[in-house]
Each structure stands twice: as C-alpha cells, then as structure tokens.
Design a protein around this motif. Sequence first.
Motif, short mmCIF file in Angstrom:
data_model
loop_
_atom_site.label_atom_id
_atom_site.label_comp_id
_atom_site.label_asym_id
_atom_site.label_seq_id
_atom_site.Cartn_x
_atom_site.Cartn_y
_atom_site.Cartn_z
N ARG A 85 -5.77 -4.72 -10.25
CA ARG A 85 -4.31 -4.63 -10.30
C ARG A 85 -3.86 -3.68 -9.20
N LEU A 86 -2.63 -3.84 -8.75
CA LEU A 86 -2.12 -3.08 -7.61
C LEU A 86 -2.10 -1.58 -7.89
N ARG A 87 -2.62 -0.84 -6.94
CA ARG A 87 -2.43 0.60 -6.92
C ARG A 87 -2.50 1.09 -5.49
N VAL A 88 -1.38 1.60 -4.99
CA VAL A 88 -1.31 2.16 -3.64
C VAL A 88 -0.96 3.63 -3.76
N PRO A 89 -1.93 4.55 -3.61
CA PRO A 89 -1.60 5.97 -3.63
C PRO A 89 -0.71 6.33 -2.44
N ILE A 101 2.48 3.47 -5.93
CA ILE A 101 3.11 2.20 -6.28
C ILE A 101 2.03 1.43 -7.03
N ALA A 102 2.23 1.22 -8.31
CA ALA A 102 1.13 0.72 -9.13
C ALA A 102 1.64 -0.21 -10.22
N VAL A 317 -5.13 5.55 1.29
CA VAL A 317 -3.92 6.23 0.83
C VAL A 317 -2.83 6.03 1.88
N ALA A 318 -1.60 5.86 1.42
CA ALA A 318 -0.44 5.85 2.32
C ALA A 318 0.07 7.28 2.45
N VAL A 319 0.44 7.67 3.67
CA VAL A 319 0.90 9.03 3.93
C VAL A 319 2.30 8.96 4.52
N LEU A 320 3.21 9.75 4.00
CA LEU A 320 4.58 9.76 4.48
C LEU A 320 4.66 10.59 5.76
N ASP A 321 4.04 10.06 6.80
CA ASP A 321 3.98 10.71 8.11
C ASP A 321 3.80 9.61 9.15
N PRO A 322 4.72 9.46 10.11
CA PRO A 322 4.61 8.37 11.08
C PRO A 322 3.39 8.44 11.97
N ASP A 323 2.74 9.60 12.06
CA ASP A 323 1.53 9.72 12.87
C ASP A 323 0.28 9.35 12.10
#
Length: 457
Positions: A85-89, A101-102, A317-323
């Motif tokens: 099942r979906l889980r995107v940290p 987002i899970a 993991v997704a990081v809230l940083d454009p770099d």
Amino acid sequence: MSQRVVVVGGGLAGLTCALDLAEAGLPTTLVERRPFVGGKTFSFTDPGSGAELDNGQHVFLRCCTAYIALIERLALQDEVQLQPRLRVPVLDPETGVTGAIASLPGPLPAPLNLAWSMLRFPHLRRRERLALGRAALPLLRMSDAARRRLDDRSFGDWLRAHGQSQRVIERFWDLVVLPTCNDVCDRVGAAQAAYVFQTGLLRDAHGADLGIARVGLSRIAEAARERFEAAGGRTRLGARAAGLIERGGRAGGVTLAGEAIEAEAVVLALPPNRAAALLPGDWRDRRGLADLEAFRYSPIVNVHLRWDRPLLRGDFVAVLDPDVQYVFNRTRIRGGADAEPDGGQWITASLSGAHDQARRPQADVAAATIAGLRRAFPPARGAPPPEVTYWRVVKEIEATFRPAPGVAALRPGPVTGVDGLFLAGAWTDTQWPATMESAVRSGHAAALACRAALAGA
C-alpha cells in the motif's frame, strides 16, 4: 509480398511496438542509434566506481498496468518490488519532522484511504490540511470531458482557484506533480496533472502503490530485445536513421549511413524533435506531424553518491528541498540492506523539472545536493560526519516533453496523415504524462494501428 516493418527508436515505446509486431508474425527491424536499447531508461557501468548505475531513478505505480504487464510478459516480476500500500515518507529539513502521504490498511475505498494521512500531514497547518478537500473533491468528481477542457490553464492556477495557497502547492501538490509530470504545478497543464491525481490517488485505493526495479534498467530493456529477436525480429544497434524513404507518397522505409531498409510501414518511436528531423519537407504539415517541432522539454538530473557509511534508512524519502527532492537508497533497493559489505551506502537524489541544475556545472550540482542532504539527515551532521567517497551527476536535458498548458492538444495519436507512417513515444496522446507507462501504452497503440493498416493494404 512479405509485410515488413521498421521501428526507429529502441526505448520502451519502440521495444514494445517491435515486440508486438514480431510476435504477431510481422517481419520487423528495430533501429537504434546507440549501441544499447532502453532509450531514456537504461543502466551503465560507471567507469569511475565500477558500480552499475541507472541513468535516473525510475519508479512506477500499481495503476501503471501496461508497464506491469510488460514486466510479467518478460518474466521479470521477481526483479521489481511493489508496495502493498502507498507510503511516501516526506521530510522537512527545517524542522526535522517526517510525515507521510500514505494509504490506511484495510478495505477503505479511495480517497478515504488517504484521508487520515492528509489530516495529520505535519508539513501543513491545520487550516491548510482541511482546505485540501476543496481541490481534491472537485478532482474526484470531474468528468473526463471536463478535465480535458482544463488544458489551457496551469494546475497551479486551478489549485489557487480552489482554495490552495502557494505554500500548500509547494509543500503538498508539487510532491506528486513534480516527479510524475517533470515540472511544478505552475508550469504543468491542469488537464495533465488532474489525470495523475484521478488515476493514481483518487479513484483506486491501490493505484499509487509505488514500484521500483531491483535490477539495472537495462536488464529490463535487454530482456525485451531478446524476446523480440526470439520472435524473429532483427535489431540494428549503433545505426542512426538519416531519413525516410518516400514511395508514391507513403512511407517506404528508412535510410541509414550508406544503406536503405525498405519496408511496408515505418514506426517512429523517437522524441518529437528527432522524429521531425527525419520527415521530408512536404510531410511536415500533415495530420499528426505538423506540431512535432512545437514540443518543449523538461530535464531530469540524478546525483549518485557513495557515502562511507549509511545515511538513509528505508528505501526512499521525499525532502522538501529543491536541491534534494526524492532520495533513494540504492544499496537497500538492490541488495536489501542499508550498507554495502564495506559499510558504505549508495544513494541517488532524483531532481525532476531540474531547469536550474541542468545549466549548472556538475560539481556545483553535486555540492548543492550534498549540502542539502547534510541539512536533511542527522547522521550527515554527526561527529565525525559521513563523507562522500564518490559522486556522479547524470543529466537528461530532454528527459521528457514539458506538459505545459495547451500541450495536450498537440499530442498526436499513432496514425499520421502519411500512409504507412506511425508514431510511438511517451509524448504521444496516451493521456499519461511522460512515464514508462505512457511509453509502453504508445508502443501497443502504434503496433495495433500498424497491423490494422497492413491487414487492409
């Protein structure tokens, strides 16, 4: 007369099309300018490290049914992993907080399966989380016809009209749109982004379960080539198509350097600018061919880094940083453990819509990404901190077509206004953004159209 077909372009679209044609009994030649197949999805042995690296980190979703069917057709299902099942940290490096987002376990239908994680998403304020429904519900209820009518405006503009602030767009909606459409909401057509949310998140509780290949991407492409050749197909690698043969106003084959391959049909499975370059001048205003040069492109930059000790736990993991954007633990994905035998770890930062990074020197991109990772992950700030022992930056300047407002109307189907000439590619009108799924679907569509035309000839 035997019905022969030439497919130009050995990416997923061309491979799928050629395989379909060969297994249908049509003598088919696949022409690829590079010495390997795979197109925009390939792996290579990095000469500096000896490691097998993908040109970029490609993922797929459970709703990518055509791509999954291709994997199963090639008997490679054990070489990919798919979330139950979906889980995107999602990590905010400024606060150090990780949310997700899970999808909830159990039988809840979409989008109720996502409601709990959205109401608890720590990177938005309470009133911002509650406001997500003002856009999600209209997307859920939107008909296909209504969605298509949104093509002339950006998704960012549509979201603002439905109560979403710029902060919410950047911290939530872009997390999905950027990796799937290869640009941010303000530069992506609303029709395209709406399709992504409807198909992946809002209509099927398992549509967005995320899948990753556990082997190099070239192994998947090579398996397709081998099956194509086992079916009687012929592959010409390192052969650049120079032009099309015109015979009585129809496509009659392709020319290579000092050679002509005649055929009853030609499939161009190329990016639109390269397909346009092969056309005779008087064909360029024909249906399906007139707008090829109007497409623009979005880059993807991948930064492969080897650290002397583990930096990331888990697969990604997704990081809230454009770099940084999305960070993948290649060591774990490939081998099942967080560390290599010597204690090191390979990770890949995948930067979509990377217009700025594509213009910068590779060393500057690597330095910015390493700095972003040090900000994001506490182990990278330890004493002594982990060190990067090797890096490699891979830039795909024309990775995908740019799905800007108005572009959906430009995307042609497989049939052109020239008899015997067909188109395939992730940029054609599959409704999907430029993904592996779109490429495979386009290959099937081109093969079906080609077979129908030859059967009626």
